[in-house]
Design a protein around this motif. Structure first.
Motif, PDB file in Angstrom:
ATOM      1  N   ALA A 102       0.780  -1.289   0.056  1.00  0.00           N
ATOM      2  CA  ALA A 102       0.020  -0.060   0.126  1.00  0.00           C
ATOM      3  C   ALA A 102       0.816   1.154  -0.055  1.00  0.00           C
ATOM      4  N   ILE A 103       1.241   1.703  -1.254  1.00  0.00           N
ATOM      5  CA  ILE A 103       1.924   3.126  -1.458  1.00  0.00           C
ATOM      6  C   ILE A 103       0.678   4.149  -1.264  1.00  0.00           C
ATOM      7  N   ASP A 104       0.498   4.724  -0.046  1.00  0.00           N
ATOM      8  CA  ASP A 104      -0.626   5.714   0.157  1.00  0.00           C
ATOM      9  C   ASP A 104      -0.177   7.024  -0.079  1.00  0.00           C
ATOM     10  N   ASP A 105      -0.195   7.571  -1.051  1.00  0.00           N
ATOM     11  CA  ASP A 105       0.059   8.984  -1.505  1.00  0.00           C
ATOM     12  C   ASP A 105      -1.129  10.115  -1.709  1.00  0.00           C
ATOM     13  N   ASN A 159      10.738   1.477   1.139  1.00  0.00           N
ATOM     14  CA  ASN A 159      11.566   2.695   0.715  1.00  0.00           C
ATOM     15  C   ASN A 159      10.585   3.733   0.781  1.00  0.00           C
ATOM     16  N   TYR A 160       9.297   3.757   0.499  1.00  0.00           N
ATOM     17  CA  TYR A 160       8.311   4.835   0.463  1.00  0.00           C
ATOM     18  C   TYR A 160       8.252   5.277   2.052  1.00  0.00           C
ATOM     19  N   THR A 293      12.437   8.847  -2.313  1.00  0.00           N
ATOM     20  CA  THR A 293      12.554  10.357  -2.776  1.00  0.00           C
ATOM     21  C   THR A 293      10.966  10.809  -2.504  1.00  0.00           C
ATOM     22  N   LYS A 294      10.086   9.912  -3.199  1.00  0.00           N
ATOM     23  CA  LYS A 294       8.771  10.034  -3.182  1.00  0.00           C
ATOM     24  C   LYS A 294       8.101  10.145  -2.001  1.00  0.00           C
ATOM     25  N   GLY A 295       8.513   9.211  -0.967  1.00  0.00           N
ATOM     26  CA  GLY A 295       8.119   9.226   0.415  1.00  0.00           C
ATOM     27  C   GLY A 295       8.142  10.567   1.088  1.00  0.00           C
ATOM     28  N   LYS A 296       9.864  10.927   0.844  1.00  0.00           N
ATOM     29  CA  LYS A 296      10.034  12.250   1.498  1.00  0.00           C
ATOM     30  C   LYS A 296       9.348  13.602   0.949  1.00  0.00           C
ATOM     31  N   LEU A 297       9.198  13.576  -0.249  1.00  0.00           N
ATOM     32  CA  LEU A 297       8.464  14.712  -0.679  1.00  0.00           C
ATOM     33  C   LEU A 297       6.949  14.681  -0.456  1.00  0.00           C
ATOM     34  N   ASP A 329       1.767  23.477  -4.482  1.00  0.00           N
ATOM     35  CA  ASP A 329       1.425  22.315  -6.037  1.00  0.00           C
ATOM     36  C   ASP A 329       2.311  21.791  -6.425  1.00  0.00           C
ATOM     37  N   THR A 330       3.701  22.158  -6.593  1.00  0.00           N
ATOM     38  CA  THR A 330       4.777  21.511  -6.965  1.00  0.00           C
ATOM     39  C   THR A 330       4.926  20.353  -6.075  1.00  0.00           C
ATOM     40  N   PHE A 331       5.282  20.572  -4.826  1.00  0.00           N
ATOM     41  CA  PHE A 331       5.183  19.329  -3.883  1.00  0.00           C
ATOM     42  C   PHE A 331       4.188  18.315  -4.387  1.00  0.00           C
ATOM     43  N   ARG A 332       3.232  18.711  -4.506  1.00  0.00           N
ATOM     44  CA  ARG A 332       2.010  17.731  -4.595  1.00  0.00           C
ATOM     45  C   ARG A 332       2.386  16.905  -5.999  1.00  0.00           C
ATOM     46  N   GLU A 333       2.628  17.695  -6.998  1.00  0.00           N
ATOM     47  CA  GLU A 333       3.131  17.116  -8.172  1.00  0.00           C
ATOM     48  C   GLU A 333       4.160  16.220  -8.101  1.00  0.00           C
ATOM     49  N   ALA A 334       5.442  16.505  -7.303  1.00  0.00           N
ATOM     50  CA  ALA A 334       6.342  15.682  -7.221  1.00  0.00           C
ATOM     51  C   ALA A 334       6.134  14.281  -6.532  1.00  0.00           C
ATOM     52  N   ALA A 335       5.219  14.487  -5.279  1.00  0.00           N
ATOM     53  CA  ALA A 335       5.015  13.443  -4.404  1.00  0.00           C
ATOM     54  C   ALA A 335       3.986  12.562  -5.185  1.00  0.00           C
TER      55      ALA A 335
END
Length: 379
Positions: A102-105, A159-160, A293-297, A329-335
């Motif tokens: 479950a990669i919950d983003d 990792n996430y 990186t995705k998890g950190k963002l 908005d940019t943080f959301r797009e990156a994540a």
């Protein structure tokens, strides 16, 4: 009339054959059951005479299997049971992985229930507690799963999760050092200090590791749960007016600068992976870097959302509303980047994409916008 008689004779013959076959089968089963011990003994003697293993473990197992086969129907049942067990073992990990992963983003995730902040509390701290609760208690922490749990075979989810936790750990330092106390010379809040220490705990520690110690240890989940309780205690005291949360422009600026610094370090990790392995036919570690990186963002995006509510008067006073929204908005797009398969192609490749380079672009854009916000807060 003649036809009826012929039909009756045929039916009688068929019924006679069925009755005879059934009687013979019952008699054969009775004989097999009655003489099973004699045949087992004879088989054991034959095995010993041919240099067999009747006196050893293998011999005993062989005798057991022959005796089992001698019982009516038992041999087939045992074989079917072994086949079923093998099938279960083969399917355990693949099916278990699908059930656990479950990669919950969810970008709209908000604290609810016990985690939600009441009037006077911090939304950023509530978000930290809610993220810990979701990843540890609801989604299950898989980064330290032992070999007998299907989560041990997962790669992207751990990792996430550890990327999210690293963002929370970094922000907890800033809460302890700056936001959570009046001035630098004042005493650090005990609950914030405790949470900051516990969130530094490695994410891959299970309750027992014989290569380190024979004694049980504190698992990653238990440490993170304790950190969450400390954060909830802090927010409860803050709501009651018994804790400090300094809503000053310099504190917000220092927090953003720390996040900017951490993102710069993460961009270097992406750069190393692209430079050294973008030419590989299959880069087995590209997805590790991508999802960490995705998890950190994602963690920073939700923390920034909480900070936007906590420091709303400061953001409005500094005319930062539009800049703040563009940064989020940019943080959301990156994540939210989520390719089916992470490919580490060359940045100028015509066919194979470079998902790490794309992620790095959004990361650096978010970092640049965050630095612009910090510069405006400095004025």
């Amino acid at each position: 009339m003649a036809l009826r008689k012929r039909t009756e004779r045929m039916s009688g013959n068929i019924w006679s054959k069925i009755t005879t076959w059934f009687s013979d089968s019952v008699e054969t089963m009775r004989e097999n059951w009655a003489y099973r011990r004699e045949r087992a003994a004879a088989s054991g003697e034959a095995g010993a005479a041919s240099g067999g293993l009747s006196d050893g473990t293998t011999g005993r197992l062989g005798s057991f299997w022959r005796n089992l086969n001698d019982r009516p129907g038992m041999g087939g049942i045992a074989k079917r049971g072994l086949i079923a067990l093998a099938v279960i073992l083969l399917l355990y990990y693949p099916i278990g992985m699908l059930m656990v992963s479950a990669i919950d983003d969810d970008p709209n995730f908000t604290p609810t229930g016990e985690n939600a902040a009441k009037a006077g509390g911090s939304q950023a701290v509530a978000m930290m507690a809610a993220l810990i609760d979701r990843e540890v208690n609801e989604n299950s922490w898989v980064a330290n799963d032992p070999f007998f749990q299907p989560g041990v075979m997962l790669d992207n989810m751990p990792n996430y999760q550890m990327g999210i936790m690293s963002a929370l750990a970094r922000f907890s330092f800033e809460m302890t050092d700056q936001v959570g106390r009046a001035r630098g010379s004042s005493e650090a809040d005990p609950d914030l200090q405790k949470a900051a220490g516990l969130l530094q705990y490695p994410g891959d520690v299970w309750i027992w590791n014989p290569t380190v110690s024979l004694a049980p240890r504190a698992s990653s989940e238990s440490q993170y749960r304790t950190a969450r309780k400390a954060l909830l205690r802090y927010n409860t005291r803050l709501e009651a007016g018994n804790a400090t949360f300094e809503r000053r422009a310099d504190n917000l600026m220092a927090t953003i600068e720390r996040i900017v610094s951490d993102l710069g370090s993460q961009s270097a990790v992406i750069d190393d992976q692209v430079r050294e392995h973008s030419g590989d036919f299959i880069d087995a570690h590209a997805d590790d870097v991508f999802y960490n990186t995705k998890g950190k963002l994602y963690g920073y995006y939700l923390i920034m959302k909480g900070l936007g509510e906590d420091f709303a008067p400061i953001i409005k006073e500094k005319n930062l509303t539009k800049n703040w929204e563009r940064m989020l908005d940019t943080f959301r797009e990156a994540a939210g980047l989520s390719p089916l398969v992470v490919v580490n192609g060359a940045p100028d490749a015509a066919i194979r994409p470079s998902h790490l380079a794309s992620q790095g672009f959004y990361l650096l854009r978010a970092r640049t916008q965050a630095r612009e916000v910090a510069n405006i807060l400095l004025k």
